[in-house]
Design an enzyme around this catalytic site. Structure first.
Site, PDB file in Angstrom:
ATOM      1  N   ASN A 235     -16.567   2.298  -0.808  1.00  0.00           N
ATOM      2  CA  ASN A 235     -15.698   1.500  -2.105  1.00  0.00           C
ATOM      3  C   ASN A 235     -15.246   0.268  -1.271  1.00  0.00           C
ATOM      4  O   ASN A 235     -14.066   0.353  -0.496  1.00  0.00           O
ATOM      5  CB  ASN A 235     -14.494   2.347  -2.622  1.00  0.00           C
ATOM      6  CG  ASN A 235     -13.730   1.759  -3.518  1.00  0.00           C
ATOM      7  OD1 ASN A 235     -14.229   0.460  -3.862  1.00  0.00           O
ATOM      8  ND2 ASN A 235     -12.675   2.209  -3.895  1.00  0.00           N
ATOM      9  N   TRP A 236     -15.890  -0.789  -1.518  1.00  0.00           N
ATOM     10  CA  TRP A 236     -15.527  -2.178  -0.854  1.00  0.00           C
ATOM     11  C   TRP A 236     -14.239  -2.782  -1.617  1.00  0.00           C
ATOM     12  O   TRP A 236     -13.725  -3.694  -1.073  1.00  0.00           O
ATOM     13  CB  TRP A 236     -16.658  -3.284  -1.079  1.00  0.00           C
ATOM     14  CG  TRP A 236     -17.877  -2.605   0.097  1.00  0.00           C
ATOM     15  CD1 TRP A 236     -17.891  -1.418   0.529  1.00  0.00           C
ATOM     16  CD2 TRP A 236     -19.067  -3.448  -0.139  1.00  0.00           C
ATOM     17  NE1 TRP A 236     -19.271  -1.420   1.322  1.00  0.00           N
ATOM     18  CE2 TRP A 236     -19.808  -2.692   0.931  1.00  0.00           C
ATOM     19  CE3 TRP A 236     -19.329  -4.593  -0.420  1.00  0.00           C
ATOM     20  CZ2 TRP A 236     -21.109  -3.174   1.371  1.00  0.00           C
ATOM     21  CZ3 TRP A 236     -20.830  -5.144   0.043  1.00  0.00           C
ATOM     22  CH2 TRP A 236     -21.540  -4.152   0.876  1.00  0.00           C
ATOM     23  N   LYS A 237     -13.883  -2.260  -2.546  1.00  0.00           N
ATOM     24  CA  LYS A 237     -12.744  -2.738  -3.447  1.00  0.00           C
ATOM     25  C   LYS A 237     -12.592  -4.262  -3.640  1.00  0.00           C
ATOM     26  O   LYS A 237     -14.035  -4.677  -3.924  1.00  0.00           O
ATOM     27  CB  LYS A 237     -11.380  -2.345  -2.583  1.00  0.00           C
ATOM     28  CG  LYS A 237     -11.247  -0.873  -2.524  1.00  0.00           C
ATOM     29  CD  LYS A 237      -9.808  -0.441  -1.879  1.00  0.00           C
ATOM     30  CE  LYS A 237     -10.200   1.071  -1.551  1.00  0.00           C
ATOM     31  NZ  LYS A 237      -8.818   1.555  -1.404  1.00  0.00           N
TER      32      LYS A 237
ATOM     33  N   HIS B 163      -9.831   5.444 -10.357  1.00  0.00           N
ATOM     34  CA  HIS B 163      -9.163   5.154  -9.025  1.00  0.00           C
ATOM     35  C   HIS B 163      -7.665   4.884  -8.860  1.00  0.00           C
ATOM     36  O   HIS B 163      -7.267   4.469  -9.928  1.00  0.00           O
ATOM     37  CB  HIS B 163      -9.995   4.053  -8.214  1.00  0.00           C
ATOM     38  CG  HIS B 163      -9.551   4.001  -6.678  1.00  0.00           C
ATOM     39  ND1 HIS B 163      -8.456   3.352  -6.337  1.00  0.00           N
ATOM     40  CD2 HIS B 163     -10.144   4.386  -5.794  1.00  0.00           C
ATOM     41  CE1 HIS B 163      -8.453   3.349  -5.100  1.00  0.00           C
ATOM     42  NE2 HIS B 163      -9.555   3.929  -4.656  1.00  0.00           N
TER      43      HIS B 163
ATOM     44  N   GLU C 220      -6.008   3.002  -7.615  1.00  0.00           N
ATOM     45  CA  GLU C 220      -5.479   1.573  -7.904  1.00  0.00           C
ATOM     46  C   GLU C 220      -5.472   1.108  -9.119  1.00  0.00           C
ATOM     47  O   GLU C 220      -4.876   0.219  -9.583  1.00  0.00           O
ATOM     48  CB  GLU C 220      -6.215   0.830  -6.726  1.00  0.00           C
ATOM     49  CG  GLU C 220      -5.712   0.985  -5.317  1.00  0.00           C
ATOM     50  CD  GLU C 220      -6.875   0.600  -4.238  1.00  0.00           C
ATOM     51  OE1 GLU C 220      -7.812   0.127  -4.474  1.00  0.00           O
ATOM     52  OE2 GLU C 220      -6.488   1.149  -3.191  1.00  0.00           O
TER      53      GLU C 220
ATOM     54  N   GLU D  86      -8.401  12.117  -3.857  1.00  0.00           N
ATOM     55  CA  GLU D  86      -7.825  10.991  -3.063  1.00  0.00           C
ATOM     56  C   GLU D  86      -6.296  11.129  -3.061  1.00  0.00           C
ATOM     57  O   GLU D  86      -5.875  10.263  -4.122  1.00  0.00           O
ATOM     58  CB  GLU D  86      -8.400   9.516  -3.419  1.00  0.00           C
ATOM     59  CG  GLU D  86      -9.778   9.440  -3.293  1.00  0.00           C
ATOM     60  CD  GLU D  86     -10.178   8.038  -3.313  1.00  0.00           C
ATOM     61  OE1 GLU D  86     -10.795   7.798  -2.142  1.00  0.00           O
ATOM     62  OE2 GLU D  86      -9.801   7.172  -4.034  1.00  0.00           O
TER      63      GLU D  86
ATOM     64  N   GLY E  34      -5.552   3.770   2.061  1.00  0.00           N
ATOM     65  CA  GLY E  34      -5.246   2.531   2.874  1.00  0.00           C
ATOM     66  C   GLY E  34      -4.161   2.500   3.841  1.00  0.00           C
ATOM     67  O   GLY E  34      -3.503   1.775   3.892  1.00  0.00           O
TER      68      GLY E  34
ATOM     69  N   SER F   9      -7.971   6.866   3.786  1.00  0.00           N
ATOM     70  CA  SER F   9      -8.070   6.905   5.168  1.00  0.00           C
ATOM     71  C   SER F   9      -8.904   7.501   6.117  1.00  0.00           C
ATOM     72  O   SER F   9      -8.916   7.930   7.043  1.00  0.00           O
ATOM     73  CB  SER F   9      -6.590   6.925   5.708  1.00  0.00           C
ATOM     74  OG  SER F   9      -5.767   6.249   5.213  1.00  0.00           O
TER      75      SER F   9
ATOM     76  N   GLY G 254     -11.612   1.082   3.483  1.00  0.00           N
ATOM     77  CA  GLY G 254     -11.524   0.336   4.506  1.00  0.00           C
ATOM     78  C   GLY G 254     -12.900   0.518   5.376  1.00  0.00           C
ATOM     79  O   GLY G 254     -13.065  -0.495   5.972  1.00  0.00           O
TER      80      GLY G 254
HETATM   81  P1  PGA Z   1      -9.236   3.878   2.153  1.00  0.00           P
HETATM   82  O1  PGA Z   1      -9.446   3.958   0.738  1.00  0.00           O
HETATM   83  O2  PGA Z   1     -10.508   4.699   2.845  1.00  0.00           O
HETATM   84  O3  PGA Z   1      -9.106   2.565   2.571  1.00  0.00           O
HETATM   85  O4  PGA Z   1      -7.927   4.686   2.361  1.00  0.00           O
HETATM   86  C1  PGA Z   1     -10.171   5.026  -0.200  1.00  0.00           C
HETATM   87  C2  PGA Z   1     -10.298   4.764  -1.493  1.00  0.00           C
HETATM   88  O5  PGA Z   1      -9.365   4.364  -2.224  1.00  0.00           O
HETATM   89  O6  PGA Z   1     -11.418   5.312  -2.107  1.00  0.00           O
END
Ligand code: PGA
Length: 255
Positions: A9-11, A94, A96, A164, A170, A210, A232
């Site tokens: 997931n490149w966000k 997600h 976010e 998650e 993150g 993470s 990330g």
């Molecule tokens: P992260 O994000 O690996 O940067 O913690 C995971 C995600 O939000 O899917």
């Protein structure tokens, strides 16, 4: 038998040119790995370019979000119908989206249904916040998120779930393999109650938060954990290829 699954997931990262460069850096390495379903989810604006680059590869494409209406006067939104031409998967719910953009369980439910009726496979994200975790409410939260998101969904055969925990995303503070496996087992129990045991057994459930090449083994060594949703670390070609490689190796051994 559940095929292991790893998605990046490149966000909100990468310009189109950077996305193309990153694909070039990881394409061969990823393409070679067998026995894992590999998915990349770049930003909307890069989907067309990346779709062309992945066309002759074993790597699949996903979007990071979508609206639940098919078309119409919804300025700025992207519909499941539009995505269905480019992607096989779409990340929904997600954390976010939930916490920065006010997506409720009910909205996520509408999106899951819209995705499925447009032949997109949802990667449904669920997970508790730190305070909920500390208050011992993880199961309660995850149960509510899964049950509401899948309310009146006819079939879950195309669904992937990602557990998650919000406090692990993150932050560099991943859950432990045991913690993740226990919650994932609980999610499977919830699914068994909502549908039946064999459907729950067939559905893939990932861990996310993470994940790196240094800790992926801890998660996928658990038979309950079918793979990872990687943020990330999916922005670094070598890291991501290593995560997928380790998944193929370890899961191959478990089976
Ligand atoms: P992260 O994000 O690996 O940067 O913690 C995971 C995600 O939000 O899917």
């Amino acid at each position: 038998m559940r095929i292991p699954f790893v998605s990046g997931n490149w966000k909100m990262n990468t310009m189109v040119t950077e996305a193309e460069k990153l694909i070039l850096e990881m394409l061969d390495g990823l393409d070679r790995i067998e026995g894992v379903e590999k998915v990349l989810c770049p930003p909307f604006v890069s989907l067309v370019a990346v779709n062309m680059m992945l066309r002759d590869s074993s790597i699949k494409l996903g979007a990071q979000n979508m609206y639940f209406e098919t078309k119409g006067a919804y300025t700025g939104e992207v519909s499941p119908l539009m995505l269905s031409e480019l992607c096989e998967f779409v990340i929904l719910g997600h954390s976010e989206r939930r916490w920065y953009f006010g997506e409720t369980d009910e909205i996520v439910n509408k999106k899951v249904k819209a995705a499925l009726s447009n032949k997109l496979k949802p990667i449904l994200c669920v997970g508790e916040r730190l305070a909920e975790n500390e208050a011992g409410k993880t199961k309660e939260v995850v149960n509510r998120q899964v049950t509401t998101a899948l309310d009146r969904v006819d079939s879950v055969s195309d669904l992937v779930i990602a557990y998650e925990p919000v406090w692990a995303i993150g932050t560099g503070k991943a859950a432990s393999g045991e913690q993740a496996a226990a919650t994932i087992q609980f999610i499977r129990d919830v699914l068994a109650k909502l549908w039946d045991k064999s459907i729950a057994q067939d559905l893939r459930i990932l861990y996310g938060g993470s994940v790196t090449s240094a800790n992926i083994a801890e998660f996928i060594s658990h038979p309950e954990i079918d793979g990872a949703l990687v943020g990330g670390a999916s922005l670094k070609a070598e890291e991501f290829v290593s995560i997928v490689e380790q998944t193929a190796k370890i899961k191959g051994r478990i089976r």
